[in-house]
Design an enzyme around this catalytic site. Sequence first.
Site, PDB file in Angstrom:
ATOM      1  N   ALA A 135      -1.518 -12.328  29.658  1.00  0.00           N
ATOM      2  CA  ALA A 135      -1.332 -11.033  30.514  1.00  0.00           C
ATOM      3  C   ALA A 135      -0.969 -11.585  32.090  1.00  0.00           C
ATOM      4  O   ALA A 135      -0.686 -10.833  32.979  1.00  0.00           O
ATOM      5  CB  ALA A 135      -1.949 -10.044  30.563  1.00  0.00           C
ATOM      6  N   ASP A 184      -5.785 -19.809  40.578  1.00  0.00           N
ATOM      7  CA  ASP A 184      -6.614 -19.270  39.668  1.00  0.00           C
ATOM      8  C   ASP A 184      -7.982 -19.588  39.682  1.00  0.00           C
ATOM      9  O   ASP A 184      -8.889 -18.622  39.589  1.00  0.00           O
ATOM     10  CB  ASP A 184      -6.002 -19.279  38.527  1.00  0.00           C
ATOM     11  CG  ASP A 184      -4.475 -18.891  38.231  1.00  0.00           C
ATOM     12  OD1 ASP A 184      -4.070 -18.494  39.145  1.00  0.00           O
ATOM     13  OD2 ASP A 184      -3.913 -19.428  37.402  1.00  0.00           O
TER      14      ASP A 184
END
Length: 398
Positions: A135, A184
């Site tokens: 996602a 990230d």
Amino acid sequence: MMNKEAVDARGSAPAPGYKVPASLSPFIKENSVVARSPGRINLIGEHTDYNNGFVLPAAIDKAAYIVITPRHDKELHLRSIDLQETYSTTADKLEKSPDMSWPNYILGVIEQFALAGIAINGFDAALTGDIPIGAGLSSSAAVECAVALAINELYACGFDKFTLVKLSQKAENDFVGVQCGIMDQFASMFGKHNHVIRLDCRSLDFDYVPFNMEGIKILLLDTNVKHSLGSSEYNVRRKQCETGVAWIQRHVPSVKSLRDATPEMLDKYVLPDDMLIYQRCKYVVEENNRLLAACKHLEQGNIPAFGARMFETHHGLSKLYEVSCPELDFLVTHVQDNPAVLGARMMGGGFGGCTINLVKEEAIDELIAETSIAYKKAMNKVLRAHVAKIENGSCILR
Ligand code: GLA
């Protein structure tokens, strides 16, 4: 100035709400270590991290959890509780799994510890989490950071969080094979409750900026499209940026990355050679400047102006960088004229995943209901929606 806040190897202090998930209980023994590491959002600054630019991510309330229990031999027994899969190998045979991707996020991190000179023995590991996979919320970075923190604890390596972030990124680059930037892993490890991280990806200096948009929530609209093109096209984009830098460098040797490039340099040294490379570089240079402007808006509390920058980012990602897809474009276009939506754009690497939306709290339910119907009608797909809360980064739970 380097932000000195909490770089301690045990991660952020676990907030009272962070509990060991019940599904891990059967795998926890006396000498087990359990680590939690969250997914991330990014408000603005997309595809800028590997160009030495700025990003504005935050860790969220969805996380990966791993329990690691040492063994007396060299065997590694890995289990994904959610996928109901297991994978076994030995600590001296770290090869990429041919058919399952999740073990690679664990094995890649083990390899980095081994390369750093830590003698890793066998262990049993069980993994679970609630970050939707594919996602664009960095479930893979979350797993890497959780594993890195757990191994660091188990073997008392004493690495600080910066080292663990770089080690996790390297696992993704070298073992998994995606040439991702540092955003990230950094956001997952360093996240802070109700703050976004303004990170300079060149120096790794960062500040925590309070996220206090009164009455506004972060709504993620998930296309339910998996980014299968993501990793190959991602690496292509990276190369295209490097090509642009090489062309500029022939004339201006001090330019080391697109962070140092100006629109004028692109017009002069890239545009005449190749339109595609020019468009890629133009997006990145504009996005860096956009982020700096957006940070000022955030400090001034000017949310409409901040939101307008988000829409511009989406336009650039879609038309110049070409990492969007029809589903993402639909979701952004659909909310664009809705007065309850202050900003929206695709988020993360692209080719699927979520859009991030700044939405007036009272309008959220209706927006989800109405957009779900429109999305189903236009794309024949089910829309998933999550309201993201900003939470602390990785931590040891026990
Ligand atoms: C992926 C990568 C990050 C970053 C984003 C795009 O999430 O892992 O390093 O490049 O895409 O901003």
